[in-house]
Design a protein around this motif. Structure first.
Motif, PDB file in Angstrom:
ATOM      1  N   SER A 113       0.992  -4.898  11.946  1.00 24.83           N
ATOM      2  CA  SER A 113       2.118  -5.046  12.871  1.00 24.83           C
ATOM      3  C   SER A 113       3.456  -4.826  12.181  1.00 24.83           C
ATOM      4  O   SER A 113       4.458  -4.523  12.836  1.00 24.83           O
ATOM      5  CB  SER A 113       2.090  -6.443  13.507  1.00 24.83           C
ATOM      6  N   ASP A 114       3.509  -5.012  10.843  1.00 27.00           N
ATOM      7  CA  ASP A 114       4.691  -4.712  10.035  1.00 27.00           C
ATOM      8  C   ASP A 114       4.294  -3.726   8.942  1.00 27.00           C
ATOM      9  O   ASP A 114       3.212  -3.846   8.353  1.00 27.00           O
ATOM     10  CB  ASP A 114       5.283  -5.976   9.393  1.00 27.00           C
ATOM     11  N   LEU A 115       5.172  -2.752   8.670  1.00 26.94           N
ATOM     12  CA  LEU A 115       4.863  -1.753   7.654  1.00 26.94           C
ATOM     13  C   LEU A 115       5.252  -2.313   6.276  1.00 26.94           C
ATOM     14  O   LEU A 115       6.427  -2.439   5.953  1.00 26.94           O
ATOM     15  CB  LEU A 115       5.640  -0.464   7.934  1.00 26.94           C
ATOM     16  N   LYS A 116       4.238  -2.659   5.475  1.00 32.36           N
ATOM     17  CA  LYS A 116       4.470  -3.208   4.129  1.00 32.36           C
ATOM     18  C   LYS A 116       4.503  -2.044   3.137  1.00 32.36           C
ATOM     19  O   LYS A 116       3.479  -1.497   2.775  1.00 32.36           O
ATOM     20  CB  LYS A 116       3.386  -4.211   3.774  1.00 32.36           C
ATOM     21  N   MET A 117       5.720  -1.722   2.719  1.00 27.97           N
ATOM     22  CA  MET A 117       5.925  -0.585   1.842  1.00 27.97           C
ATOM     23  C   MET A 117       6.070  -1.038   0.385  1.00 27.97           C
ATOM     24  O   MET A 117       6.955  -1.839   0.065  1.00 27.97           O
ATOM     25  CB  MET A 117       7.181   0.177   2.271  1.00 27.97           C
ATOM     26  N   PRO A 118       5.210  -0.541  -0.532  1.00 27.58           N
ATOM     27  CA  PRO A 118       5.379  -0.866  -1.957  1.00 27.58           C
ATOM     28  C   PRO A 118       6.722  -0.348  -2.469  1.00 27.58           C
ATOM     29  O   PRO A 118       7.100   0.786  -2.195  1.00 27.58           O
ATOM     30  CB  PRO A 118       4.203  -0.146  -2.638  1.00 27.58           C
ATOM     31  N   PHE A 119       7.428  -1.209  -3.209  1.00 30.64           N
ATOM     32  CA  PHE A 119       8.761  -0.839  -3.706  1.00 30.64           C
ATOM     33  C   PHE A 119       8.723  -0.751  -5.221  1.00 30.64           C
ATOM     34  O   PHE A 119       8.303  -1.677  -5.911  1.00 30.64           O
ATOM     35  CB  PHE A 119       9.801  -1.868  -3.277  1.00 30.64           C
ATOM     36  N   GLU A 120       9.162   0.413  -5.736  1.00 31.32           N
ATOM     37  CA  GLU A 120       9.278   0.612  -7.180  1.00 31.32           C
ATOM     38  C   GLU A 120      10.451   1.529  -7.423  1.00 31.32           C
ATOM     39  O   GLU A 120      10.544   2.611  -6.836  1.00 31.32           O
ATOM     40  CB  GLU A 120       7.989   1.212  -7.746  1.00 31.32           C
ATOM     41  N   LEU A 121      11.353   1.099  -8.297  1.00 30.55           N
ATOM     42  CA  LEU A 121      12.585   1.831  -8.533  1.00 30.55           C
ATOM     43  C   LEU A 121      12.290   3.217  -9.104  1.00 30.55           C
ATOM     44  O   LEU A 121      11.488   3.374 -10.028  1.00 30.55           O
ATOM     45  CB  LEU A 121      13.475   1.037  -9.495  1.00 30.55           C
ATOM     46  N   LYS A 122      12.926   4.220  -8.508  1.00 27.38           N
ATOM     47  CA  LYS A 122      12.838   5.616  -8.937  1.00 27.38           C
ATOM     48  C   LYS A 122      11.412   6.169  -8.888  1.00 27.38           C
ATOM     49  O   LYS A 122      11.023   6.998  -9.710  1.00 27.38           O
ATOM     50  CB  LYS A 122      13.407   5.778 -10.351  1.00 27.38           C
ATOM     51  N   LYS A 123      10.639   5.709  -7.899  1.00 24.05           N
ATOM     52  CA  LYS A 123       9.277   6.213  -7.738  1.00 24.05           C
ATOM     53  C   LYS A 123       8.879   6.184  -6.273  1.00 24.05           C
ATOM     54  O   LYS A 123       9.146   5.216  -5.570  1.00 24.05           O
ATOM     55  CB  LYS A 123       8.298   5.374  -8.557  1.00 24.05           C
ATOM     56  N   GLN A 124       8.240   7.284  -5.817  1.00 28.16           N
ATOM     57  CA  GLN A 124       7.766   7.332  -4.433  1.00 28.16           C
ATOM     58  C   GLN A 124       6.536   6.444  -4.245  1.00 28.16           C
ATOM     59  O   GLN A 124       5.713   6.302  -5.139  1.00 28.16           O
ATOM     60  CB  GLN A 124       7.396   8.762  -4.047  1.00 28.16           C
ATOM     61  N   ASN A 125       6.454   5.851  -3.045  1.00 30.54           N
ATOM     62  CA  ASN A 125       5.293   5.045  -2.691  1.00 30.54           C
ATOM     63  C   ASN A 125       4.963   5.264  -1.223  1.00 30.54           C
ATOM     64  O   ASN A 125       5.827   5.687  -0.431  1.00 30.54           O
ATOM     65  CB  ASN A 125       5.544   3.562  -2.965  1.00 30.54           C
ATOM     66  N   SER A 126       3.725   4.969  -0.871  1.00 29.38           N
ATOM     67  CA  SER A 126       3.266   5.229   0.498  1.00 29.38           C
ATOM     68  C   SER A 126       2.595   4.005   1.089  1.00 29.38           C
ATOM     69  O   SER A 126       2.119   3.116   0.370  1.00 29.38           O
ATOM     70  CB  SER A 126       2.293   6.409   0.527  1.00 29.38           C
ATOM     71  N   ALA A 127       2.560   3.982   2.406  1.00 29.00           N
ATOM     72  CA  ALA A 127       1.849   2.950   3.174  1.00 29.00           C
ATOM     73  C   ALA A 127       1.146   3.648   4.338  1.00 29.00           C
ATOM     74  O   ALA A 127       1.487   4.774   4.714  1.00 29.00           O
ATOM     75  CB  ALA A 127       2.813   1.875   3.675  1.00 29.00           C
ATOM     76  N   CYS A 128       0.179   2.963   4.916  1.00 28.13           N
ATOM     77  CA  CYS A 128      -0.627   3.564   5.984  1.00 28.13           C
ATOM     78  C   CYS A 128      -0.569   2.729   7.257  1.00 28.13           C
ATOM     79  O   CYS A 128      -0.448   1.499   7.210  1.00 28.13           O
ATOM     80  CB  CYS A 128      -2.080   3.716   5.540  1.00 28.13           C
ATOM     81  N   LEU A 129      -0.679   3.434   8.378  1.00 23.47           N
ATOM     82  CA  LEU A 129      -0.821   2.804   9.686  1.00 23.47           C
ATOM     83  C   LEU A 129      -2.122   3.292  10.320  1.00 23.47           C
ATOM     84  O   LEU A 129      -2.547   4.425  10.098  1.00 23.47           O
ATOM     85  CB  LEU A 129       0.353   3.173  10.605  1.00 23.47           C
ATOM     86  N   GLU A 130      -2.712   2.421  11.099  1.00 19.00           N
ATOM     87  CA  GLU A 130      -3.914   2.803  11.845  1.00 19.00           C
ATOM     88  C   GLU A 130      -3.678   2.582  13.327  1.00 19.00           C
ATOM     89  O   GLU A 130      -3.251   1.495  13.742  1.00 19.00           O
ATOM     90  CB  GLU A 130      -5.124   1.983  11.379  1.00 19.00           C
ATOM     91  N   LEU A 131      -3.920   3.615  14.110  1.00 19.01           N
ATOM     92  CA  LEU A 131      -3.785   3.544  15.562  1.00 19.01           C
ATOM     93  C   LEU A 131      -5.182   3.522  16.179  1.00 19.01           C
ATOM     94  O   LEU A 131      -5.989   4.414  15.913  1.00 19.01           O
ATOM     95  CB  LEU A 131      -2.996   4.754  16.093  1.00 19.01           C
ATOM     96  N   VAL A 132      -5.446   2.495  16.972  1.00 17.59           N
ATOM     97  CA  VAL A 132      -6.762   2.326  17.597  1.00 17.59           C
ATOM     98  C   VAL A 132      -6.608   2.483  19.110  1.00 17.59           C
ATOM     99  O   VAL A 132      -5.797   1.782  19.740  1.00 17.59           O
ATOM    100  CB  VAL A 132      -7.370   0.954  17.251  1.00 17.59           C
ATOM    101  N   ASN A 133      -7.373   3.407  19.697  1.00 19.24           N
ATOM    102  CA  ASN A 133      -7.336   3.649  21.141  1.00 19.24           C
ATOM    103  C   ASN A 133      -8.165   2.568  21.852  1.00 19.24           C
ATOM    104  O   ASN A 133      -9.361   2.416  21.599  1.00 19.24           O
ATOM    105  CB  ASN A 133      -7.880   5.037  21.455  1.00 19.24           C
ATOM    106  N   LYS A 134      -7.521   1.840  22.721  1.00 15.68           N
ATOM    107  CA  LYS A 134      -8.179   0.739  23.426  1.00 15.68           C
ATOM    108  C   LYS A 134      -8.751   1.171  24.783  1.00 15.68           C
ATOM    109  O   LYS A 134      -9.304   0.348  25.518  1.00 15.68           O
ATOM    110  CB  LYS A 134      -7.172  -0.394  23.633  1.00 15.68           C
ATOM    111  N   THR A 135      -8.594   2.464  25.122  1.00 22.97           N
ATOM    112  CA  THR A 135      -8.992   2.939  26.453  1.00 22.97           C
ATOM    113  C   THR A 135     -10.103   3.987  26.352  1.00 22.97           C
ATOM    114  O   THR A 135     -10.512   4.387  25.257  1.00 22.97           O
ATOM    115  CB  THR A 135      -7.784   3.562  27.173  1.00 22.97           C
ATOM    116  N   ASP A 136     -10.543   4.404  27.527  1.00 24.05           N
ATOM    117  CA  ASP A 136     -11.550   5.475  27.610  1.00 24.05           C
ATOM    118  C   ASP A 136     -10.905   6.837  27.828  1.00 24.05           C
ATOM    119  O   ASP A 136     -11.576   7.790  28.207  1.00 24.05           O
ATOM    120  CB  ASP A 136     -12.537   5.177  28.747  1.00 24.05           C
ATOM    121  N   GLN A 137      -9.600   6.928  27.624  1.00 21.79           N
ATOM    122  CA  GLN A 137      -8.860   8.190  27.807  1.00 21.79           C
ATOM    123  C   GLN A 137      -8.298   8.649  26.463  1.00 21.79           C
ATOM    124  O   GLN A 137      -8.189   7.856  25.516  1.00 21.79           O
ATOM    125  CB  GLN A 137      -7.700   7.998  28.787  1.00 21.79           C
TER     126      GLN A 137
END
Length: 238
Positions: free
Chosen positions: A11-35
């Motif tokens: 529900s919140d994007l927890k982004m790793p923080f490190e000075l002068k370095k790129q970092n990534s985080a992931c999200l997952e989307l789950v379809n709750k419907t039959d469409q």
């Protein structure tokens, strides 16, 4: 109001923080419907984040992963606080809709059109948190250290020196015992001779001196000198 089309995790994007370095985080989307559900991801700071993919289609009861990369930060914000936010828009679409068919107008709100939105905050977390040390490993290290400090192996020279010292001490102790034994023997002999002299003196006192004989005093003097001479001879032999 909870979303009925997609569930966004976390529900919140927890982004790793490190000075002068790129970092990534992931999200997952789950379809709750039959469409099929189309989505689009927006952010308040598009120059800072790269979203891959920024839009797509989630199949019925399926899930979809999104990667969000933050550019290398040049400075540390106060209290590691981040004001950036993300918005996930979703809408039900017809089966067979492809990602290339998704256009921005699809998510514009209009009467009778259901467009759901989910907002996320960005929270900075340490990029390399210290790993906890197992307690068992600490105890083993402590035990090994104690043994190394307590156990000492004496050298061969120290052992021989200790044995020689013990031998000399034993010899000296035996000599002391021998001297004490001789001294005790001399004292016992002296006591026996003294008792004999006392008995003879008692007999002389009770016996009257015969005419022309020696007096008791003279006899006592002779015995005393004899005893003294014998004691001196025994002492010189010892």
């Amino acid at each position: 109001m909870s979303n009925t089309l997609l569930r966004v995790c976390p529900s919140d994007l927890k982004m790793p923080f490190e000075l002068k370095k790129q970092n990534s985080a992931c999200l997952e989307l789950v379809n709750k419907t039959d469409q099929c559900v189309a989505f689009k991801v927006k952010t308040t700071n598009p120059r800072k984040y790269a979203v891959r993919p920024a839009s797509g289609v989630v199949p019925p009861r399926g899930s979809f992963g999104i990667s969000i990369t933050m550019q290398a930060p040049k400075e540390i914000p106060p209290d590691y606080h981040c004001k950036d936010k993300f918005l996930v828009q979703s809408i039900a679409v017809e089966e067979g809709t492809a990602p290339k068919d998704i256009v921005p107008d699809m998510f514009s709100k209009a009467p009778g059109k259901l467009v759901e939105e989910f907002k996320l905050r960005v929270i900075y977390v340490p990029a390399n948190p210290p790993s906890p040390v197992p307690e068992e490993a600490e105890e083993e290290d402590s035990l090994d250290s104690d043994v190394d400090h307590e156990v000492e192996t004496p050298s061969t020279s120290n052992s021989k020196s200790g044995q020689g010292h013990a031998s000399r001490s034993q010899t000296s102790h035996n000599k002391d015992i021998s001297m004490v034994s001789k001294s005790g023997d001399q004292e016992s002999r002296y006591a026996e001779e003294n008792k004999k002299i006392q008995k003879e003196l008692e007999l002389l006192r009770k016996t009257k001196p015969s005419p022309g004989g020696f007096s008791a005093t003279f006899v006592l003097l002779i015995f005393s000198l004899s005893f003294l001479l014998g004691y001196l001879m025994l002492g010189s032999r010892a």
